[in-house]
Scaffold this motif. Sequence first.
Motif, PDB file in Angstrom:
ATOM      1  N   TRP A 264       0.839  -1.207   0.000  1.00 14.57           N
ATOM      2  CA  TRP A 264       0.000   0.000   0.000  1.00 14.57           C
ATOM      3  C   TRP A 264       0.871   1.252   0.000  1.00 14.57           C
ATOM      4  N   LEU A 265       1.908   1.260   0.855  1.00 14.88           N
ATOM      5  CA  LEU A 265       2.799   2.414   0.919  1.00 14.88           C
ATOM      6  C   LEU A 265       3.487   2.657  -0.424  1.00 14.88           C
ATOM      7  N   LYS A 266       3.936   1.599  -1.073  1.00 12.01           N
ATOM      8  CA  LYS A 266       4.643   1.748  -2.344  1.00 12.01           C
ATOM      9  C   LYS A 266       3.750   2.310  -3.440  1.00 12.01           C
ATOM     10  N   ALA A 267       2.450   2.190  -3.287  1.00  8.92           N
ATOM     11  CA  ALA A 267       1.514   2.670  -4.310  1.00  8.92           C
ATOM     12  C   ALA A 267       1.111   4.136  -4.112  1.00  8.92           C
ATOM     13  N   GLN A 268       1.588   4.758  -3.011  1.00  8.58           N
ATOM     14  CA  GLN A 268       1.134   6.108  -2.688  1.00  8.58           C
ATOM     15  C   GLN A 268       2.039   7.198  -3.269  1.00  8.58           C
ATOM     16  N   SER A 269       1.384   8.292  -3.681  1.00  2.86           N
ATOM     17  CA  SER A 269       2.073   9.531  -4.061  1.00  2.86           C
ATOM     18  C   SER A 269       1.582  10.615  -3.117  1.00  2.86           C
ATOM     19  N   ILE A 270       2.490  11.420  -2.586  1.00  7.96           N
ATOM     20  CA  ILE A 270       2.085  12.461  -1.637  1.00  7.96           C
ATOM     21  C   ILE A 270       2.628  13.821  -2.059  1.00  7.96           C
ATOM     22  N   THR A 271       1.914  14.848  -1.645  1.00 11.72           N
ATOM     23  CA  THR A 271       2.382  16.226  -1.865  1.00 11.72           C
ATOM     24  C   THR A 271       2.632  16.930  -0.543  1.00 11.72           C
ATOM     25  N   GLU A 272       2.229  16.295   0.564  1.00 12.58           N
ATOM     26  CA  GLU A 272       2.473  16.806   1.912  1.00 12.58           C
ATOM     27  C   GLU A 272       3.095  15.694   2.729  1.00 12.58           C
ATOM     28  N   THR A 273       3.819  16.067   3.791  1.00 13.84           N
ATOM     29  CA  THR A 273       4.472  15.050   4.618  1.00 13.84           C
ATOM     30  C   THR A 273       3.868  14.948   6.018  1.00 13.84           C
ATOM     31  N   LYS A 274       2.757  15.638   6.236  1.00 12.73           N
ATOM     32  CA  LYS A 274       2.121  15.575   7.552  1.00 12.73           C
ATOM     33  C   LYS A 274       0.631  15.339   7.393  1.00 12.73           C
ATOM     34  N   GLY A 275       0.100  14.466   8.238  1.00  9.69           N
ATOM     35  CA  GLY A 275      -1.339  14.245   8.274  1.00  9.69           C
ATOM     36  C   GLY A 275      -1.924  13.622   7.025  1.00  9.69           C
ATOM     37  N   VAL A 276      -1.105  12.911   6.237  1.00  9.02           N
ATOM     38  CA  VAL A 276      -1.591  12.357   4.973  1.00  9.02           C
ATOM     39  C   VAL A 276      -2.439  11.115   5.202  1.00  9.02           C
ATOM     40  N   PHE A 277      -1.995  10.204   6.056  1.00  9.24           N
ATOM     41  CA  PHE A 277      -2.820   9.058   6.435  1.00  9.24           C
ATOM     42  C   PHE A 277      -2.616   8.788   7.914  1.00  9.24           C
ATOM     43  N   THR A 278      -3.719   8.456   8.576  1.00 12.19           N
ATOM     44  CA  THR A 278      -3.678   8.302  10.037  1.00 12.19           C
ATOM     45  C   THR A 278      -4.305   6.999  10.507  1.00 12.19           C
ATOM     46  N   ASP A 279      -4.764   6.155   9.574  1.00 10.85           N
ATOM     47  CA  ASP A 279      -5.477   4.943   9.983  1.00 10.85           C
ATOM     48  C   ASP A 279      -4.888   3.680   9.374  1.00 10.85           C
ATOM     49  N   LEU A 280      -3.585   3.719   9.043  1.00  8.32           N
ATOM     50  CA  LEU A 280      -2.933   2.549   8.472  1.00  8.32           C
ATOM     51  C   LEU A 280      -2.426   1.656   9.600  1.00  8.32           C
ATOM     52  N   THR A 281      -2.975   0.450   9.723  1.00  7.86           N
ATOM     53  CA  THR A 281      -2.603  -0.450  10.814  1.00  7.86           C
ATOM     54  C   THR A 281      -2.375  -1.863  10.295  1.00  7.86           C
ATOM     55  N   ALA A 282      -1.681  -2.648  11.094  1.00  6.70           N
ATOM     56  CA  ALA A 282      -1.506  -4.072  10.818  1.00  6.70           C
ATOM     57  C   ALA A 282      -1.546  -4.813  12.154  1.00  6.70           C
ATOM     58  N   THR A 283      -2.352  -5.870  12.232  1.00  2.71           N
ATOM     59  CA  THR A 283      -2.430  -6.659  13.460  1.00  2.71           C
ATOM     60  C   THR A 283      -1.709  -7.982  13.242  1.00  2.71           C
ATOM     61  N   VAL A 284      -0.646  -8.211  13.984  1.00  2.83           N
ATOM     62  CA  VAL A 284       0.190  -9.403  13.843  1.00  2.83           C
ATOM     63  C   VAL A 284       0.329 -10.059  15.214  1.00  2.83           C
ATOM     64  N   ASN A 285      -0.043 -11.334  15.289  1.00  5.93           N
ATOM     65  CA  ASN A 285       0.017 -12.083  16.554  1.00  5.93           C
ATOM     66  C   ASN A 285      -0.722 -11.361  17.680  1.00  5.93           C
ATOM     67  N   GLY A 286      -1.853 -10.758  17.318  1.00  2.00           N
ATOM     68  CA  GLY A 286      -2.683 -10.094  18.317  1.00  2.00           C
ATOM     69  C   GLY A 286      -2.238  -8.700  18.707  1.00  2.00           C
ATOM     70  N   PHE A 287      -1.160  -8.192  18.099  1.00  2.00           N
ATOM     71  CA  PHE A 287      -0.644  -6.860  18.441  1.00  2.00           C
ATOM     72  C   PHE A 287      -0.876  -5.916  17.259  1.00  2.00           C
ATOM     73  N   GLU A 288      -1.394  -4.720  17.546  1.00  2.00           N
ATOM     74  CA  GLU A 288      -1.688  -3.755  16.479  1.00  2.00           C
ATOM     75  C   GLU A 288      -0.528  -2.776  16.291  1.00  2.00           C
ATOM     76  N   PHE A 289      -0.008  -2.743  15.080  1.00  2.00           N
ATOM     77  CA  PHE A 289       1.013  -1.776  14.682  1.00  2.00           C
ATOM     78  C   PHE A 289       0.307  -0.620  13.967  1.00  2.00           C
ATOM     79  N   VAL A 290       0.578   0.612  14.386  1.00  2.00           N
ATOM     80  CA  VAL A 290      -0.048   1.792  13.776  1.00  2.00           C
ATOM     81  C   VAL A 290       1.032   2.573  13.035  1.00  2.00           C
ATOM     82  N   PHE A 291       0.822   2.776  11.732  1.00  2.00           N
ATOM     83  CA  PHE A 291       1.823   3.420  10.886  1.00  2.00           C
ATOM     84  C   PHE A 291       1.439   4.868  10.585  1.00  2.00           C
ATOM     85  N   GLY A 292       2.445   5.668  10.235  1.00  2.00           N
ATOM     86  CA  GLY A 292       2.214   7.039   9.790  1.00  2.00           C
ATOM     87  C   GLY A 292       3.434   7.510   9.030  1.00  2.00           C
TER      88      GLY A 292
END
Length: 403
Positions: A264-292
Amino acid sequence: MSNDWVVDIETFPNVFTFAAEHVDAPIRYCFEISDFRNDSRDICVFLRSVADRGGRLVGFNNVGFDYPVIHTLMLMGVSDAKTLYDKAQAIIKSQNEENKFAHIIPVNDRLITQIDLYKIHHFDNKARATGLKVLEFSMRSQSISDLPFPPGTMIAPDEIETLRTYNLHDVAETKQFYQYTLPMIEFREELTKKYKRDFLNHNDTKIGKDYFIMRLEEAGIECFEYVNNVRTPRQTKRPVIELKDAILPWIEFKQPEFTRVLNWLKAQSITETKGVFTDLTATVNGFEFVFGLGGIHGSVESKVIESDDERIIVDLDVTSYYPNLAITNSFFPAHLGKEFCTIYKTLFEQSKAYPKKSTESAMLKLALNGVYGDSNNKFSPFYDPLFTMSITLNGQLLLCLLA
């Protein structure tokens, strides 16, 4: 004994007061310029005496406000309250991005050296902005007083003493904060003496940034250029950033959730570096990783986790993580070239050679960490948002590989 003085001014249309207290002794003065009294000459004599003895004025936002007014008075020799009030109002009205430096007196033009506690603590940053009254509360001062009269008030003769008392109170509180700041001031004095460059009112980040710039320029890398006779930072501006260009090509995962995030990240183009996405997460072995774009985080909630005979809790930390990401993977602002990484690595190796509590170690640590933050600062010679994204995105993904 020092010849430094803590100072503060109050400006009203018909009354100007100037309070001063010695940093080491209970000696204080409060001068007045009004329709009833004019201490202009006494103020100038006092200030010239301090300057002649190598003394300095200590204040809270004095570089940005108090000193430009004081400088005006020193150049005039004699003034009335209205002239100084008008100068103060001009400074206040200029506080926007375009004109905020219009009234600041350059270091080499100052008639007396300034120590600005507001700047040293980086309170001139919007995110850190802090007023003297908040500091008085934090220092548990015995009393906290607001300005006794609304700005712009015509002060009556029987109200002047109240204003003078308030002015002296603020000086006493600033002096208390000066004592707290003294180790930081001494650190900056050492740097200024050693490198023959003015670090006196630098915040920590600016110390690191300026030292790094100094090393780059010594290596023949230009950090500034003159555009229309104005010294301008060299930068790499990018209207659009393809995130795939920032991500290391060899990163791949076995966990499907991490792979989904990477793709998903590799497919993105951005024009700003802040506040672009805030809900990107991955749950692995019951633990949630939150990306930004700025970093990754995650935390267990409402749980107690303990070591036992089969499992232990391990705390891992990477020394100078962001600098080492740049050094190891050859990330650099495009306009500064690969030599940037060579100097970065040299500073990192030097930092390990000095004792942890030494002046050199502290400054090199600031230099290492301050550069990353400034790479996303549109006023900095380190500005290249692709460099910023290379650090933050790969930093997150590599932590996921470790996990």
